[in-house]
Design an enzyme around this catalytic site. Sequence first.
Site, PDB file in Angstrom:
ATOM      1  N   GLY A 116     -18.975 -20.252  -7.221  1.00  0.00           N
ATOM      2  CA  GLY A 116     -17.815 -20.145  -8.095  1.00  0.00           C
ATOM      3  C   GLY A 116     -17.857 -18.957  -9.028  1.00  0.00           C
ATOM      4  N   GLY A 132     -13.833 -11.202  -3.490  1.00  0.00           N
ATOM      5  CA  GLY A 132     -13.895 -10.761  -4.883  1.00  0.00           C
ATOM      6  C   GLY A 132     -12.610 -10.129  -5.352  1.00  0.00           C
ATOM      7  CG  ASP A 133     -11.239  -6.769  -3.404  1.00  0.00           C
ATOM      8  OD1 ASP A 133     -11.985  -6.400  -4.331  1.00  0.00           O
ATOM      9  OD2 ASP A 133     -11.310  -6.330  -2.245  1.00  0.00           O
ATOM     10  CB  SER A 151     -18.077 -13.066  -8.313  1.00  0.00           C
ATOM     11  OG  SER A 151     -16.745 -12.699  -8.551  1.00  0.00           O
ATOM     12  N   GLY A 178     -20.568 -16.054  -6.035  1.00  0.00           N
ATOM     13  CA  GLY A 178     -20.500 -16.334  -4.604  1.00  0.00           C
ATOM     14  C   GLY A 178     -19.914 -17.706  -4.337  1.00  0.00           C
TER      15      GLY A 178
END
Length: 320
Positions: A233, A259-260, A228, A230
């Site tokens: 992308g 993120g999940d 990730s 942020g």
Amino acid sequence: MILTVTLNTALDVTYRVPELRPHTTHRVTEVTERPGGKGLNVARVLAALGHDTVVTGFVGGVTGAVLRQLLAEIATPGDGPQAPRGTITDALVPIAGTTRRTIGVVDSATGDTTQLNEPGPIVTTPEWSTFMDGYGRLLREASAVALCGSLPPGVPVGTYAQLIREAHAAGVPTLLDTSGEPLRRGIAARPHLVKPNADELAGLTGSTDPLRAARDARRRGARAVAASLGSDGMLAVTAHGAWRAAPPRRLTGNPTGAGDAAVAGLLSGLVEEAPWPDRLARAVALSAAAVRAPVAGEFDPAVYDEVLARVEVTEHPAAA
């Protein structure tokens, strides 16, 4: 079904205030409670996408009882944009300790969120044995397993490596989403996919260049890495190639759970055997849509559709 493991579950409490200022008293305008912990958030997004999921991990005490009650209320498919289309089955293991809380304070003026995470309860050896017995049974029916989040006290730092090896023995692909030493130990057990953020990847490899760090993580044992980045992308490095996916615009809101949501996109793509560019596009779109949702474990369907149609995926010249 997809199995998600959250060893350090939490009752997520979100406070909304007009403006967050240090050293002052605040009047809370809204309070929400949700069953939390990374794997539970992943399961809720997967269910919204139409996948049947089972959640396991540890739960205990008064907050644990509230968590299970809230989970039962959202676990059945229903109507509405946020209602799950797939099922969520509770296979959490009761323990004597008390489930932690995570407190998110949302500043309505800026949209920023301040997060406070309590430590988890101590897990005893008999409780761990009960979990492992159940984990082995659940793997027999799983199409994939996600191992998510921090480890509670009393659980060895190499636990995720152990769970990955058990899944390998059962022929079940694994996704690992953790940080620090549990990530380092877990990668050595060769998970099918790890999903660190850029800081976690740098902490693991010592490199601040995401592409170089992802390649290093593969050499350490991960079969594929989806990092990730942020608001920029996501980057994926696999045995078949390397790709980067970027959203069409930056979205402000509550990043908790973004993120999940990305993990749910990657997992759904894995079990559907979607091409890697499609998996990345889905993960980035879900992450962006989760930022626009009020609490973790949810996403804005309209934002998801808009971003998914406009995500730009580019291929890197080499993955090695």
